[in-house]
Design a protein around this motif. Structure first.
Motif, PDB file in Angstrom:
ATOM      1  N   ASP A 204      72.109 108.360  76.585  1.00 55.35           N
ATOM      2  CA  ASP A 204      72.194 108.342  75.118  1.00 55.35           C
ATOM      3  C   ASP A 204      70.971 107.682  74.490  1.00 55.35           C
ATOM      4  OD1 ASP A 204      74.595 109.633  75.167  1.00 55.35           O
ATOM      5  OD2 ASP A 204      75.819 107.826  74.920  1.00 55.35           O
ATOM      6  N   ARG A 205      70.524 106.575  75.102  1.00 52.56           N
ATOM      7  CA  ARG A 205      69.355 105.889  74.541  1.00 52.56           C
ATOM      8  C   ARG A 205      68.096 106.730  74.702  1.00 52.56           C
ATOM      9  NH1 ARG A 205      67.650 102.916  70.453  1.00 52.56           N
ATOM     10  NH2 ARG A 205      65.823 101.659  70.965  1.00 52.56           N
ATOM     11  N   GLU A 208      68.157 109.244  71.970  1.00 43.73           N
ATOM     12  CA  GLU A 208      67.896 108.625  70.675  1.00 43.73           C
ATOM     13  C   GLU A 208      66.405 108.351  70.480  1.00 43.73           C
ATOM     14  OE1 GLU A 208      69.713 104.902  68.047  1.00 43.73           O
ATOM     15  OE2 GLU A 208      69.782 104.834  70.239  1.00 43.73           O
TER      16      GLU A 208
END
Length: 292
Positions: A204-205, A208
């Motif tokens: 997820d990071r 992002e």
């Protein structure tokens, strides 16, 4: 009575109490705490007479206050009930918070650190501020082919070289291809996560950070950035220092500083990097280059 009625009663209590404290007058004293005689008051003290309430209205208000007080005593802890005894609402207009009495009845001012801090401090006599201009600050090293690796690595919490090694096994889509296919994108993501996952980077990071710093490849556009703002401190025609009013973000290298109409504006710019997008690649300080 439900919680909405309790909230309404308390809102009326403090809202009306604040109104009565306008026009430079201090707010009324706080109502007696639960169990302290008198209980919670929905209306400010004395309002019943000013409003010429009927006997029926007065009784209805007393019943409401008694019910709210009973509910409050069940909701709050004994410590909170004790704290309520010295609570005073903030004065209207955002003024200074009233001081609470200590055990001896003396009042104390709130700590100095609670006071608002201005961005710019007052200047000594003869010193003036002149806005500076920034140029550049978005250069990348040749091996990165225009990618802001410095910013990407900092946002991921890894060293620059760690990301470079991870990305070296990625196969970007060729020019004019319209971007990687779905299978190519999955393969590239797997390569990156295999290298970066061991450093604590999550999928997820990575998504992002990649989305934040993505920009059209081969174009003259830049990744997301915000220019900084600063002033030169000038005395007797010479720059004696700099004052940063906004650090901006998105700088990969130190920008060049110039002061319109002045020579000798050489400055040393310090950058700060980190995981927060709005401070990653920000200017943390500027000093006169020849200062000892």
């Amino acid at each position: 009575m439900n919680r909405n009625l309790i909230a309404l009663a308390l809102t009326l209590q403090f809202a009306l109490g604040t109104v009565s404290g306008q026009e430079g007058q201090p707010p009324p004293p706080p109502p007696p705490p639960p169990g302290g005689g008198g209980g919670i008051h929905v209306l400010p003290r004395g309002a019943d007479k000013a409003l010429n309430l009927t006997a029926e209205q007065t009784q209805q208000l007393k019943d409401l206050e008694a019910e709210v007080q009973a509910k409050v005593e069940k909701i709050l802890t004994p410590a909170q009930l004790e704290q309520l005894k010295t609570f005073r609402p903030q004065p209207p207009g955002g003024g200074e918070r009233p001081a609470a009495p200590d055990a001896k009845g003396a009042t104390k001012r709130p700590p100095a650190e609670d006071a608002p801090k201005s961005v710019s401090q007052s200047l000594p006599a003869g010193v003036t501020r002149v806005p500076v201009e920034f140029t550049g600050g978005h250069e990348t090293v040749p091996v990165d082919h225009g990618r802001p690796v410095k910013l990407i690595a900092a946002a991921l919490g890894v060293q620059d070289e760690v990301f470079r090694v991870a990305f070296s096994n990625v196969h970007p889509a060729g020019p004019g291809s319209g971007g990687p296919s779905e299978s190519e994108a999955r393969a590239n993501k797997a390569v990156l996560m295999n290298a970066l996952g061991k450093h604590g980077v999550t999928n997820d990071r990575l998504n992002e950070v990649s989305n934040f710093y993505r920009y059209p490849p081969g174009s003259r556009n830049l990744w997301k950035n915000q220019p900084a703002a600063a002033s030169a401190l000038v005395k007797d025609g010479a720059i004696i220092g700099y004052e940063v009013t906004s650090g901006g973000y998105g700088y990969t290298t130190a920008p060049t500083v110039s002061v319109p109409g002045m020579n000798g504006a050489a400055a040393k710019v310090e950058l700060a990097f980190g995981k927060d997008f709005v401070t990653n690649g920000s200017i943390s300080g500027i000093t006169v280059a020849n200062a000892q």
